[in-house]
Design an enzyme around this catalytic site. Structure first.
Site, PDB file in Angstrom:
ATOM      1  N   GLU A  99       5.365  31.957  28.690  1.00 41.85           N
ATOM      2  CA  GLU A  99       4.709  31.981  30.003  1.00 41.85           C
ATOM      3  C   GLU A  99       5.504  31.154  31.020  1.00 41.85           C
ATOM      4  O   GLU A  99       5.561  31.486  32.199  1.00 41.85           O
ATOM      5  CB  GLU A  99       3.254  31.510  29.869  1.00 41.85           C
ATOM      6  CG  GLU A  99       2.409  32.607  29.219  1.00 41.85           C
ATOM      7  CD  GLU A  99       1.351  32.131  28.243  1.00 41.85           C
ATOM      8  OE1 GLU A  99       0.895  30.989  28.356  1.00 41.85           O
ATOM      9  OE2 GLU A  99       0.983  32.925  27.346  1.00 41.85           O
ATOM     10  N   SER A 116      -0.789  35.816  18.503  1.00 40.77           N
ATOM     11  CA  SER A 116      -2.023  36.383  17.951  1.00 40.77           C
ATOM     12  C   SER A 116      -2.302  35.965  16.507  1.00 40.77           C
ATOM     13  O   SER A 116      -2.789  36.771  15.708  1.00 40.77           O
ATOM     14  CB  SER A 116      -2.025  37.911  18.108  1.00 40.77           C
ATOM     15  OG  SER A 116      -1.932  38.258  19.485  1.00 40.77           O
ATOM     16  N   HIS A 118       8.038  27.864  26.567  1.00 43.82           N
ATOM     17  CA  HIS A 118       7.020  28.873  26.233  1.00 43.82           C
ATOM     18  C   HIS A 118       7.257  30.138  27.058  1.00 43.82           C
ATOM     19  O   HIS A 118       7.696  30.058  28.213  1.00 43.82           O
ATOM     20  CB  HIS A 118       5.621  28.310  26.499  1.00 43.82           C
ATOM     21  CG  HIS A 118       4.551  29.216  25.963  1.00 43.82           C
ATOM     22  ND1 HIS A 118       4.109  30.296  26.676  1.00 43.82           N
ATOM     23  CD2 HIS A 118       3.913  29.234  24.777  1.00 43.82           C
ATOM     24  CE1 HIS A 118       3.209  30.949  25.939  1.00 43.82           C
ATOM     25  NE2 HIS A 118       3.071  30.327  24.790  1.00 43.82           N
ATOM     26  N   GLY A 162      -1.053  36.752  22.930  1.00 36.72           N
ATOM     27  CA  GLY A 162      -2.274  37.068  23.675  1.00 36.72           C
ATOM     28  C   GLY A 162      -2.617  38.542  23.693  1.00 36.72           C
ATOM     29  O   GLY A 162      -3.455  38.978  24.469  1.00 36.72           O
ATOM     30  N   ASN A 176      -2.181  25.680  21.288  1.00 36.74           N
ATOM     31  CA  ASN A 176      -1.764  25.693  22.687  1.00 36.74           C
ATOM     32  C   ASN A 176      -2.973  26.132  23.503  1.00 36.74           C
ATOM     33  O   ASN A 176      -3.294  27.314  23.560  1.00 36.74           O
ATOM     34  CB  ASN A 176      -0.579  26.664  22.840  1.00 36.74           C
ATOM     35  CG  ASN A 176      -0.098  26.753  24.269  1.00 36.74           C
ATOM     36  OD1 ASN A 176      -0.585  26.038  25.148  1.00 36.74           O
ATOM     37  ND2 ASN A 176       0.854  27.644  24.514  1.00 36.74           N
ATOM     38  N   GLU A 198       8.109  33.103  18.929  1.00 38.27           N
ATOM     39  CA  GLU A 198       6.929  33.778  19.464  1.00 38.27           C
ATOM     40  C   GLU A 198       7.356  35.058  20.171  1.00 38.27           C
ATOM     41  O   GLU A 198       7.741  35.033  21.357  1.00 38.27           O
ATOM     42  CB  GLU A 198       6.221  32.869  20.471  1.00 38.27           C
ATOM     43  CG  GLU A 198       5.765  31.551  19.892  1.00 38.27           C
ATOM     44  CD  GLU A 198       4.653  30.950  20.748  1.00 38.27           C
ATOM     45  OE1 GLU A 198       3.513  30.898  20.254  1.00 38.27           O
ATOM     46  OE2 GLU A 198       4.913  30.576  21.895  1.00 38.27           O
ATOM     47  N   LYS A 213      -3.329  26.154  26.569  1.00 37.50           N
ATOM     48  CA  LYS A 213      -2.931  26.751  27.852  1.00 37.50           C
ATOM     49  C   LYS A 213      -3.823  26.204  28.969  1.00 37.50           C
ATOM     50  O   LYS A 213      -4.239  25.045  28.895  1.00 37.50           O
ATOM     51  CB  LYS A 213      -2.951  28.285  27.770  1.00 37.50           C
ATOM     52  CG  LYS A 213      -2.151  28.784  26.553  1.00 37.50           C
ATOM     53  CD  LYS A 213      -1.859  30.263  26.564  1.00 37.50           C
ATOM     54  CE  LYS A 213      -1.065  30.616  25.302  1.00 37.50           C
ATOM     55  NZ  LYS A 213      -0.666  32.016  25.253  1.00 37.50           N
TER      56      LYS A 213
END
Ligand code: PGA
Length: 248
Positions: A97, A211, A95, A171, A11, A165, A13
């Site tokens: 985010e 991560s 996701h 992150g 990903n 996730e 991003k």
């Protein structure tokens, strides 16, 4: 038990440009990649055509989001039909985010999942609890509720990959331990068995994200219910090749 092909998604991003992504793409194109692993790179929408035309055909491409209808007055959005038109076969939906930075609801994510699948895209559907939810002991409740909304919108599970996730691991450099990942994946599979079907529970790929690096991927990949990864930061680096080859 059905054998599940290992799946590694990158990903990207909102990172990179044609130069840096072009370098990454050459690295991937020339690398020796385990042929029993399915690889898909999630590119920014403006680079989908570029990624598809530059990446070797053995590597799939995913959009990182899409809207819930085919066309219309939705300024700034892209549709599954447009993604398909660029030769791209996958989309990442739900996701964290999108959920937590852009405020996407479970309902909207469900509608997007349904429309993407109807449009013949494969869907990497993401779920995961926040730190306060894990600390409050509600991880299962949260991921089951998110999976329930996805399940209500799926007719054909063969085109779905479920990405667990944990938000606290994305992150942050704080990976879930292999035991923590396995525990949730195993519970999700049991939930699917009870609420969808035994066949779907056996065949659905449940991948882990948060991560993942070359250093921790092998131990995670050795867990029975971890069928691959969704990789953010490390998917922009040459070490992504080692993650792809985690089961090699
Ligand atoms: P990360 O991101 O690997 O940088 O933690 C994972 C993701 O957001 O899919």
């Amino acid at each position: 038990m059905a054998s599940r092909k290992f799946f590694v998604g990158g990903n990207w991003k909102m990172n990179g440009n044609k130069e840096s992504l072009g370098e990454l793409i050459s690295t991937l194109n020339t690398a020796s990649l385990h042929d029993q692993t399915e690889v898909v790179c999630g590119a920014p929408s403006i680079y989908l055509g570029f990624a598809r035309s530059s990446l070797d055909p053995r590597i799939g491409v995913a959009a990182q989001n899409c809207y819930k209808v085919a066309k219309g007055a939705f300024t700034g959005e892209i549709s599954p039909a447009m993604i398909k038109d660029c030769g791209v076969d996958w989309v990442i939906l739900g996701h964290s985010e999108r959920r937590h930075v852009f405020g996407e609801s479970d309902e909207l994510i469900g509608q997007k999942v349904a429309h993407a699948l109807e449009s013949d895209l494969g869907v990497i559907a993401c779920i995961g609890e926040k730190l306060e939810e894990r600390e409050a002991g509600t991880t299962e409740e949260v991921v089951y509720a998110q999976t329930q909304v996805i399940a209500e919108n799926v007719k054909d599970w063969s085109k779905v990959v479920l990405a667990y996730e944990p938000v606290w691991a994305i992150g942050t450099g704080k990976t879930a331990t292999p035991e923590q990942a396995q525990e949730v994946h195993e519970k999700l599979r049991a939930w699917l068995r009870a609420n969808v079907s035994g066949d779907v529970a056996d065949s659905l790929r449940i991948i882990y994200g948060g991560s993942v690096t070359a250093a921790n991927c092998k131990e995670l990949a050795a867990q029975g219910d971890v069928d691959g990864f969704l990789v953010g930061g490390a998917s922009l680096k040459p070490e992504f090749v080692d993650i792809i080859n985690a089961r090699a």
